[in-house]
Design an enzyme around this catalytic site. Structure first.
Site, PDB file in Angstrom:
ATOM      1  N   GLY A 156      10.088   9.775  14.838  1.00  0.00           N
ATOM      2  CA  GLY A 156      11.518  10.053  14.886  1.00  0.00           C
ATOM      3  C   GLY A 156      11.818  11.515  14.610  1.00  0.00           C
ATOM      4  O   GLY A 156      11.183  12.127  13.750  1.00  0.00           O
ATOM      5  N   ARG A 214       6.283   8.144  20.668  1.00  0.00           N
ATOM      6  CA  ARG A 214       5.371   7.289  19.921  1.00  0.00           C
ATOM      7  C   ARG A 214       4.267   6.860  20.879  1.00  0.00           C
ATOM      8  O   ARG A 214       4.508   6.657  22.064  1.00  0.00           O
ATOM      9  CB  ARG A 214       6.107   6.081  19.342  1.00  0.00           C
ATOM     10  CG  ARG A 214       7.298   6.502  18.458  1.00  0.00           C
ATOM     11  CD  ARG A 214       7.986   5.294  17.839  1.00  0.00           C
ATOM     12  NE  ARG A 214       9.234   5.668  17.196  1.00  0.00           N
ATOM     13  CZ  ARG A 214       9.345   6.152  15.976  1.00  0.00           C
ATOM     14  NH1 ARG A 214       8.261   6.321  15.243  1.00  0.00           N
ATOM     15  NH2 ARG A 214      10.531   6.445  15.460  1.00  0.00           N
ATOM     16  N   ASP A 233       5.188   8.751   8.256  1.00  0.00           N
ATOM     17  CA  ASP A 233       3.992   8.015   7.839  1.00  0.00           C
ATOM     18  C   ASP A 233       3.056   7.729   9.008  1.00  0.00           C
ATOM     19  O   ASP A 233       1.847   7.969   8.929  1.00  0.00           O
ATOM     20  CB  ASP A 233       4.411   6.701   7.167  1.00  0.00           C
ATOM     21  CG  ASP A 233       3.229   5.882   6.697  1.00  0.00           C
ATOM     22  OD1 ASP A 233       2.709   6.180   5.607  1.00  0.00           O
ATOM     23  OD2 ASP A 233       2.817   4.952   7.418  1.00  0.00           O
ATOM     24  N   SER A 236       2.823   9.237  11.877  1.00  0.00           N
ATOM     25  CA  SER A 236       2.272  10.503  12.372  1.00  0.00           C
ATOM     26  C   SER A 236       1.140  10.983  11.476  1.00  0.00           C
ATOM     27  O   SER A 236       0.126  11.505  11.956  1.00  0.00           O
ATOM     28  CB  SER A 236       3.378  11.567  12.428  1.00  0.00           C
ATOM     29  OG  SER A 236       4.461  11.122  13.224  1.00  0.00           O
ATOM     30  N   THR A 267      11.089  13.489   8.247  1.00  0.00           N
ATOM     31  CA  THR A 267      11.747  12.198   8.457  1.00  0.00           C
ATOM     32  C   THR A 267      13.022  12.158   7.632  1.00  0.00           C
ATOM     33  O   THR A 267      13.018  12.563   6.470  1.00  0.00           O
ATOM     34  CB  THR A 267      10.844  11.012   8.064  1.00  0.00           C
ATOM     35  OG1 THR A 267      11.623   9.810   8.012  1.00  0.00           O
ATOM     36  CG2 THR A 267      10.187  11.231   6.707  1.00  0.00           C
ATOM     37  N   ASP A 285      14.393   9.650   6.385  1.00  0.00           N
ATOM     38  CA  ASP A 285      14.414   8.538   5.428  1.00  0.00           C
ATOM     39  C   ASP A 285      13.976   8.925   4.020  1.00  0.00           C
ATOM     40  O   ASP A 285      14.206   8.166   3.076  1.00  0.00           O
ATOM     41  CB  ASP A 285      13.517   7.404   5.923  1.00  0.00           C
ATOM     42  CG  ASP A 285      14.095   6.700   7.138  1.00  0.00           C
ATOM     43  OD1 ASP A 285      15.331   6.698   7.289  1.00  0.00           O
ATOM     44  OD2 ASP A 285      13.316   6.158   7.941  1.00  0.00           O
ATOM     45  N   ASP A 318      10.990   8.875   2.789  1.00  0.00           N
ATOM     46  CA  ASP A 318      10.145   7.761   2.355  1.00  0.00           C
ATOM     47  C   ASP A 318       8.660   8.115   2.315  1.00  0.00           C
ATOM     48  O   ASP A 318       7.806   7.242   2.452  1.00  0.00           O
ATOM     49  CB  ASP A 318      10.354   6.551   3.271  1.00  0.00           C
ATOM     50  CG  ASP A 318      10.039   6.852   4.734  1.00  0.00           C
ATOM     51  OD1 ASP A 318       9.825   8.035   5.074  1.00  0.00           O
ATOM     52  OD2 ASP A 318      10.014   5.908   5.537  1.00  0.00           O
ATOM     53  N   ARG A 341      37.086   7.076   4.263  1.00  0.00           N
ATOM     54  CA  ARG A 341      37.922   6.809   3.090  1.00  0.00           C
ATOM     55  C   ARG A 341      39.392   7.139   3.370  1.00  0.00           C
ATOM     56  O   ARG A 341      40.293   6.476   2.851  1.00  0.00           O
ATOM     57  CB  ARG A 341      37.413   7.593   1.884  1.00  0.00           C
ATOM     58  CG  ARG A 341      38.103   7.187   0.581  1.00  0.00           C
ATOM     59  CD  ARG A 341      37.503   7.854  -0.632  1.00  0.00           C
ATOM     60  NE  ARG A 341      36.148   7.418  -0.928  1.00  0.00           N
ATOM     61  CZ  ARG A 341      35.867   6.269  -1.529  1.00  0.00           C
ATOM     62  NH1 ARG A 341      36.842   5.444  -1.874  1.00  0.00           N
ATOM     63  NH2 ARG A 341      34.616   5.945  -1.777  1.00  0.00           N
ATOM     64  N   ARG A 365      15.233   1.379   6.722  1.00  0.00           N
ATOM     65  CA  ARG A 365      14.696   0.015   6.793  1.00  0.00           C
ATOM     66  C   ARG A 365      13.994  -0.381   5.498  1.00  0.00           C
ATOM     67  O   ARG A 365      14.150  -1.490   5.003  1.00  0.00           O
ATOM     68  CB  ARG A 365      13.712  -0.110   7.969  1.00  0.00           C
ATOM     69  CG  ARG A 365      14.387  -0.158   9.326  1.00  0.00           C
ATOM     70  CD  ARG A 365      13.405  -0.586  10.403  1.00  0.00           C
ATOM     71  NE  ARG A 365      14.039  -0.643  11.697  1.00  0.00           N
ATOM     72  CZ  ARG A 365      14.084   0.364  12.555  1.00  0.00           C
ATOM     73  NH1 ARG A 365      13.542   1.527  12.223  1.00  0.00           N
ATOM     74  NH2 ARG A 365      14.679   0.229  13.715  1.00  0.00           N
ATOM     75  N   ARG A 402      43.083  -4.194 -10.896  1.00  0.00           N
ATOM     76  CA  ARG A 402      43.526  -2.923 -11.487  1.00  0.00           C
ATOM     77  C   ARG A 402      44.411  -2.131 -10.518  1.00  0.00           C
ATOM     78  O   ARG A 402      44.782  -1.004 -10.801  1.00  0.00           O
ATOM     79  CB  ARG A 402      42.304  -2.061 -11.856  1.00  0.00           C
ATOM     80  CG  ARG A 402      41.375  -2.692 -12.851  1.00  0.00           C
ATOM     81  CD  ARG A 402      40.392  -1.646 -13.408  1.00  0.00           C
ATOM     82  NE  ARG A 402      39.714  -0.916 -12.346  1.00  0.00           N
ATOM     83  CZ  ARG A 402      38.571  -1.322 -11.782  1.00  0.00           C
ATOM     84  NH1 ARG A 402      38.009  -2.460 -12.173  1.00  0.00           N
ATOM     85  NH2 ARG A 402      38.005  -0.607 -10.831  1.00  0.00           N
ATOM     86  N   LYS A 417      43.217  -0.853  -3.884  1.00  0.00           N
ATOM     87  CA  LYS A 417      43.437  -1.540  -2.620  1.00  0.00           C
ATOM     88  C   LYS A 417      42.440  -1.168  -1.526  1.00  0.00           C
ATOM     89  O   LYS A 417      42.486  -1.729  -0.440  1.00  0.00           O
ATOM     90  CB  LYS A 417      44.870  -1.250  -2.122  1.00  0.00           C
ATOM     91  CG  LYS A 417      45.970  -1.674  -3.077  1.00  0.00           C
ATOM     92  CD  LYS A 417      45.929  -3.170  -3.333  1.00  0.00           C
ATOM     93  CE  LYS A 417      47.088  -3.601  -4.237  1.00  0.00           C
ATOM     94  NZ  LYS A 417      47.047  -5.049  -4.547  1.00  0.00           N
ATOM     95  N   GLN A 471      23.044   9.994  12.557  1.00  0.00           N
ATOM     96  CA  GLN A 471      22.425  10.511  11.328  1.00  0.00           C
ATOM     97  C   GLN A 471      21.214  11.393  11.600  1.00  0.00           C
ATOM     98  O   GLN A 471      20.806  12.174  10.749  1.00  0.00           O
ATOM     99  CB  GLN A 471      22.001   9.339  10.437  1.00  0.00           C
ATOM    100  CG  GLN A 471      23.163   8.508   9.938  1.00  0.00           C
ATOM    101  CD  GLN A 471      22.718   7.133   9.480  1.00  0.00           C
ATOM    102  OE1 GLN A 471      22.330   6.941   8.335  1.00  0.00           O
ATOM    103  NE2 GLN A 471      22.776   6.148  10.364  1.00  0.00           N
TER     104      GLN A 471
END
Length: 319
Positions: free
Chosen positions: A11, A72, A103, A105, A125, A127, A129, A154, A171, A211, A214, A251
């Site tokens: 990725g 890939r 990972d 790669s 990456t 992530d 990770d 928001r 993931r 409280r 909303k 992202q």
């Protein structure tokens, strides 16, 4: 070492171009020939290898994605595919390789190193990770992309007094959700590393309603479950008006942050330095703002733990 090459695999991540630029220009500064390999390991096996100069990596530090493209490859997971890749490198007289990726790669890079071809990895990456580094290339930019989306969501959540469930990438690792959720003031954060019952989420929402609150933002990492399921449960159990936003591949894109440009530059230069020193089978990373090196074997065996203190802090601050 006179000839080295660089490829990006798996990725894409913002900051990869900064790392490619650093590898090329650091290598040239040492009098090396530096080659770019297009389309990852698949391109390596096909011999898509091009000599690069300083100008070929000009004006790319600010660009997202990767100018070398990525893919890939199932074939490269085989011994025959790895031998084919090494043969292409040696045919060009290339003696060392820098692999930028995650990972999967790195597992390919380790196979090359085990077969006697000098290889260094750069963790790229979104992530975050990968063990052995506090930050991976692209993570900071991805978090800021998610944070910008949360801020905008928001605004509309406040205007319409609604609950928004925002699904982000991750993931197996919840770092994007955790960092963006804490920074964006999310009322609840759901990550794969922590088992949270939906009843707990709805309870917090209902307590907030008592409280006078909303609107709320709930961040869920894709590895937990689809955001649509969370929204449906909230609607059924709490009767609250709920909407879903799935951020998806937005992202991955965008101009890299200053941090990722700096990180890519530092990691790319260090990777070339290690190859020049005759080292192989290692990943370069960052620990306490110092560039470090870690054996691939440790990257694969050391567990990548999430910061649970940050998770508990997010619960305290989002009451």
């Amino acid at each position: 070492m006179q000839k080295i090459a660089v490829l990006t695999s798996g990725g894409d991540a913002p900051g990869m171009n900064a790392a490619v630029r650093a590898v090329v220009r650091r290598g040239i500064s040492y009098g090396m020939e530096v080659y770019g390999i297009y389309h990852g390991y698949e391109g390596l096996m096909q011999g898509q290898i091009t000599l690069m100069d300083a100008g070929s990596v000009g004006d790319i530090i600010q660009r997202g994605g990767t100018i070398l493209h990525s893919s890939r490859s199932e074939e490269f997971k085989t011994d025959a595919g790895q031998q084919k890749g090494i043969a292409e490198l040696r045919r060009k007289g290339i003696e060392g390789l820098v692999v930028i990726g995650g990972d999967g790669s790195f597992r390919g890079a380790q196979k090359l190193s085990d077969k006697g071809f000098s290889t260094i990895g750069i963790p790229g990456t979104i992530d975050n990770d990968i063990s052995g580094t506090e930050m991976t290339l692209g993570f900071d930019t991805a978090v800021n992309t998610v944070l910008e989306a949360i801020d905008k969501i928001r605004d509309t959540a406040t205007s319409h007094e609604r609950i928004f469930v925002v699904e982000v990438m991750g993931r197996h690792c919840g770092d994007i959700a955790l960092w963006a959720g804490l920074s964006g003031g999310a009322e609840s954060i759901l990550i794969p590393e922590v088992n949270v019952e939906i009843n707990d989420v709805t309870h917090r929402l209902l307590e907030g309603n008592k409280r006078g609150k909303k609107h709320s933002i709930i961040i869920v990492a894709e590895g937990v479950c689809p955001a649509s399921e969370i929204a449906q449960r909230i609607k059924e159990e709490a009767g609250l008006d709920t909407r879903v936003t799935v951020l998806g591949h937005v992202q991955r894109g965008g101009s890299p942050s200053a941090f990722d440009r700096m990180l890519g530059s530092r990691l790319g230069a260090k990777a070339v330095d290690l190859l020049r020193e005759g080292q192989s089978g290692k990943m370069v990373g960052i620990q306490r703002n110092r560039i470090t090196e870690v054996d691939f074997a440790d990257v694969f065996t050391i567990e990548n733990d999430i910061d649970l203190d940050m998770y508990e802090l997010s619960k305290t601050l989002s009451i």
